[in-house]
Design a protein around this motif. Structure first.
Motif, PDB file in Angstrom:
ATOM      1  N   ASN A 128      -0.125  -0.758   3.659  1.00 42.72           N
ATOM      2  CA  ASN A 128       0.126   0.556   3.050  1.00 42.72           C
ATOM      3  C   ASN A 128      -0.425   0.555   1.620  1.00 42.72           C
ATOM      4  OD1 ASN A 128       3.206  -0.502   4.135  1.00 42.72           O
ATOM      5  ND2 ASN A 128       2.092   0.978   5.381  1.00 42.72           N
ATOM      6  N   HIS A 138       7.225   5.650   1.207  1.00 45.48           N
ATOM      7  CA  HIS A 138       8.031   4.924   2.197  1.00 45.48           C
ATOM      8  C   HIS A 138       9.396   4.453   1.672  1.00 45.48           C
ATOM      9  CE1 HIS A 138       3.710   4.034   3.270  1.00 45.48           C
ATOM     10  NE2 HIS A 138       4.140   4.493   4.425  1.00 45.48           N
ATOM     11  N   VAL A 161       0.401  -4.713   1.030  1.00 42.63           N
ATOM     12  CA  VAL A 161       0.811  -3.453   0.408  1.00 42.63           C
ATOM     13  C   VAL A 161       0.392  -3.524  -1.061  1.00 42.63           C
ATOM     14  CG1 VAL A 161       2.724  -1.906  -0.122  1.00 42.63           C
ATOM     15  CG2 VAL A 161       2.747  -3.244   2.003  1.00 42.63           C
ATOM     16  N   SER A 191       0.788   3.315   7.913  1.00 41.65           N
ATOM     17  CA  SER A 191       0.950   4.611   7.244  1.00 41.65           C
ATOM     18  C   SER A 191       0.660   4.414   5.764  1.00 41.65           C
ATOM     19  CB  SER A 191       2.352   5.166   7.485  1.00 41.65           C
ATOM     20  OG  SER A 191       3.344   4.198   7.194  1.00 41.65           O
ATOM     21  N   ASP A 192       0.212   5.462   5.086  1.00 41.25           N
ATOM     22  CA  ASP A 192      -0.400   5.226   3.778  1.00 41.25           C
ATOM     23  C   ASP A 192       0.594   5.117   2.625  1.00 41.25           C
ATOM     24  OD1 ASP A 192      -2.699   4.881   2.097  1.00 41.25           O
ATOM     25  OD2 ASP A 192      -2.367   6.906   1.370  1.00 41.25           O
ATOM     26  N   GLN A 193       1.460   6.113   2.422  1.00 44.18           N
ATOM     27  CA  GLN A 193       2.249   6.169   1.200  1.00 44.18           C
ATOM     28  C   GLN A 193       3.590   6.857   1.452  1.00 44.18           C
ATOM     29  OE1 GLN A 193       0.823   9.129  -1.710  1.00 44.18           O
ATOM     30  NE2 GLN A 193      -0.697   9.800  -0.211  1.00 44.18           N
TER      31      GLN A 193
END
Length: 333
Positions: free
Chosen positions: A246, A227, A268, A223-225
């Protein structure tokens, strides 16, 4: 950009030695902030004590989740939620447990709103605020807005062991004065803006001093952003989560206080930020592992220890890449 390792993992032997107790992955009840007394409740129990119903159609599902009184609503199979006039967001009333049966229960095409309609003029918890809701063991995907939206001073919410993906906006958004929430053992994937905590930079009147949330043992699987991306919350506890591939992990702004411990960050770009967008936040970090990350976790200020509010056990960060994918998501409770 070439990534650099900031702290190496400690090896397979350490992982095997630090596997958590089985009770962690299949907890019978909530933990974290969802168990903290407040607003007239001692903890989160959902629909316990109410009728247990099994639903497999949109009409039955939407009827039972919005009825007054406690209900345990068991979801069988896949339910396609209608868009209707609400952009596919459907209200959940207080004292509900919504739980999937087996590993195939799913909600598609719409999302759940836990909370009263938005009203900017309400700046303290109303007597009819939605409260005491549990959502477990469901696949939620394809919503035209949020997958789960918690708003308007909602409190005592436990979101646990779900699989969330492909929503148009947030996966789990918590905002507008909501409080005492735990988000645990969920898998997030194929999603952009994952977890918002706090509405916007101008919403201190509703959000400041509230939004206390625990995020633990979640799997952020590409998932990208967000969190999460946090504003105003005095204490947010982020522990034993697995961040994998991420763009950024955690962001703290508007003087929010994040206590970040025992997480594992792999590939990340920015694991944790306090210099982000808007006023600076606060972040304390301990015992996290960063592998192939471009930046360190940014720290600033002081944050209250979560043990001031509740007891908890932290697994070794080195065990997280094994423990969390094995225990997070559906079919594990």
């Amino acid at each position: 950009m070439r990534r650099r390792t900031l702290l190496a993992a400690t090896g397979a032997a350490a992982v095997a030695a630090s596997l958590p107790r089985e009770a962690h992955a299949a907890a019978a009840g909530p933990d974290g902030f969802a168990t903290v007394p407040g607003y007239g409740l001692s903890t989160t129990t959902g629909g316990a004590g109410g009728p247990v119903v099994t639903v497999s159609s949109p009409a039955a599902f939407l009827d039972y989740i919005n009825r007054p009184g406690p209900y345990v609503v068991q979801v069988s199979g896949t339910i396609a939620l209608p868009t209707g006039t609400s952009d596919g967001m459907h209200p959940v009333a207080s004292h509900k447990t919504i739980v999937g049966l087996g590993s195939t229960a799913a909600l598609t095409g719409g999302g759940l709103t836990i909370g009263l309609p938005v009203d900017d003029d309400v700046t303290s918890p109303p007597s009819n605020a939605v409260h005491n809701v549990i959502i477990r063991n469901l696949r939620l995907s394809g919503a035209s807005d949020d997958l789960i939206n918690v708003q308007m001073f909602t409190h005592h919410i436990w979101i646990d062991h779900n699989d969330l993906s492909d929503g148009d906006d947030g996966a789990v958004d918590i905002k507008r004065g909501s409080d005492l929430v735990t988000v645990s053992w969920n898998r997030f994937h194929d999603h952009d803006k994952t977890l918002l905590l706090g509405h916007d930079d101008d919403n201190a009147a509703q959000d400041a001093g509230r939004l206390r949330t625990t995020y633990h043992h979640n799997y952020f699987d590409g998932s990208d952003q967000r969190h999460p991306r946090v504003r105003f919350a005095p204490l947010v506890h982020v522990y034993n989560n697995y961040f994998r591939d991420n763009s950024y992990g955690i962001a703290s702004t508007n003087d929010a206080g994040l206590f970040v411990e025992g997480n594992y960050f792999f590939s990340v770009n920015n694991p944790g930020r306090v210099d982000f967008s808007g006023p600076l936040g606060r972040m304390v970090q301990r015992d996290n592992i960063l592998v192939e990350c471009n930046h360190a976790i940014e720290v600033r200020g002081t944050v209250t220890d979560p043990r001031t509010f509740y007891p908890y056990a932290v697994d070794s960060a080195a065990s997280v890449p094994t423990v969390v994918p094995a225990g997070a998501g559906v079919g594990k409770v």
